[in-house]
Write an enzyme that holds these catalytic residues in place. Structure first.
Site, PDB file in Angstrom:
ATOM      1  N   ASP A  93       0.834  -1.306  -0.651  1.00 31.90           N
ATOM      2  CA  ASP A  93      -0.097   0.167  -0.451  1.00 31.90           C
ATOM      3  C   ASP A  93       0.573   1.296  -0.140  1.00 31.90           C
ATOM      4  O   ASP A  93       1.254   1.669   1.229  1.00 31.90           O
ATOM      5  CB  ASP A  93      -0.796  -0.131   1.352  1.00 31.90           C
ATOM      6  CG  ASP A  93      -1.940  -0.957   1.148  1.00 31.90           C
ATOM      7  OD1 ASP A  93      -1.103  -2.619   0.678  1.00 31.90           O
ATOM      8  OD2 ASP A  93      -2.847  -1.007   1.385  1.00 31.90           O
ATOM      9  N   LYS A 159      -6.921   3.547  -2.979  1.00 34.38           N
ATOM     10  CA  LYS A 159      -7.356   3.006  -1.174  1.00 34.38           C
ATOM     11  C   LYS A 159      -7.294   4.988  -0.877  1.00 34.38           C
ATOM     12  O   LYS A 159      -6.499   6.133  -0.875  1.00 34.38           O
ATOM     13  CB  LYS A 159      -5.933   2.732  -0.729  1.00 34.38           C
ATOM     14  CG  LYS A 159      -6.113   2.353   1.291  1.00 34.38           C
ATOM     15  CD  LYS A 159      -5.496   1.895   1.703  1.00 34.38           C
ATOM     16  CE  LYS A 159      -5.045   2.495   2.587  1.00 34.38           C
ATOM     17  NZ  LYS A 159      -3.815   1.087   3.219  1.00 34.38           N
ATOM     18  N   LYS A 189     -10.764   0.416  -2.291  1.00 33.82           N
ATOM     19  CA  LYS A 189     -10.104   0.314  -0.715  1.00 33.82           C
ATOM     20  C   LYS A 189     -10.518   1.142  -0.144  1.00 33.82           C
ATOM     21  O   LYS A 189     -10.435   2.220   0.153  1.00 33.82           O
ATOM     22  CB  LYS A 189      -8.665  -0.767  -0.376  1.00 33.82           C
ATOM     23  CG  LYS A 189      -8.018  -0.322   1.114  1.00 33.82           C
ATOM     24  CD  LYS A 189      -6.762  -1.215   1.578  1.00 33.82           C
ATOM     25  CE  LYS A 189      -6.329  -1.624   2.612  1.00 33.82           C
ATOM     26  NZ  LYS A 189      -5.480  -1.849   2.918  1.00 33.82           N
TER      27      LYS A 189
END
Length: 224
Positions: A93, A159, A189
């Site tokens: 991430d 995300k 996400k």
């Protein structure tokens, strides 16, 4: 839409990214993840080996790159991601340079992501866009443009948030914009400030396909 506990659990990245987290904390996180039946754990890069060693079969280990500010050169983010992947992280991430996005330098945002993508071709790459900050300082068009840059660079997910930015975490509107822009091609996400089953369900209804949670047990306890 109604969701079962097991359905939601499979979408959760059970997360502990506090600076004070210890190896013992991560071992406990992994044990709890196994108990809850979540899909992944997300930990800081130095603690990846601890999580990998403790993880049961089927539990993915994720980590972060350029976290939490995103103010690192692409080469540094890429090396951080590469080292984590070598240590066993299956998912990365990474945080974008939010300032570049605010300035409208979307080619620079794309190139930053592409550097990490090239460094970890076999990993799942999630791009943290700090949606709350983008919406506070700029607008939905900026958020959409960043999502398109992530897609162009080869990301697997976009995300919402690190959970550390003062502008806030995930919002239903941000997830809707992200899903409208790249949903069906990239995963979405939602992360940051999701603490109840109602919060989680709202994010899923808006188009989220993964959830980053630190309060996973409390959230799952709200689902039948």
């Amino acid at each position: 839409m109604a969701y079962t506990r097991a359905e939601v659990a499979a979408l959760i990245d059970h997360t502990l990214l506090k600076p004070e987290a210890t190896a013992a904390d991560i071992a406990a996180l992994v044990a709890e993840a196994g108990e809850l039946g979540v899909g992944a754990v997300c930990v800081s890069p130095p603690l990846v080996p601890v999580a990998v060693a403790a993880a049961p079969a089927g539990l993915a280990v994720a980590t972060v790159a350029g976290f939490p500010s995103g103010k690192h050169t692409p080469a540094v983010k890429a090396l951080e991601a590469e080292l984590a992947a070598r240590a066993g992280a299956a998912e990365i991430d990474m945080v974008i340079d939010v300032g570049a996005a605010v300035a409208g330098a979307f080619d620079a945002v794309r190139d930053d992501i592409a550097a990490v993508r090239a460094a970890v071709p076999g990993a799942v790459l999630k791009v943290i866009v700090e949606s709350a900050a983008l919406l506070a300082v700029r607008d939905e068009d900026t958020l959409a443009a960043v999502c398109r840059a992530a897609e162009q660079a080869g990301a697997d997910f976009v995300k919402t948030s690190t959970g550390f930015h003062p502008a806030g975490g995930a919002s239903v509107r941000a997830v809707q914009v992200m899903a409208a822009t790249v949903g069906g091609r990239l995963g979405i996400k939602a992360s940051g400030g999701i603490r109840t089953a109602a919060d989680a369900a709202a994010m899923l209804d808006a188009g989220a396909t993964r959830l980053g949670l630190s309060a996973s047990r409390a959230v799952l306890d709200g689902f039948r």
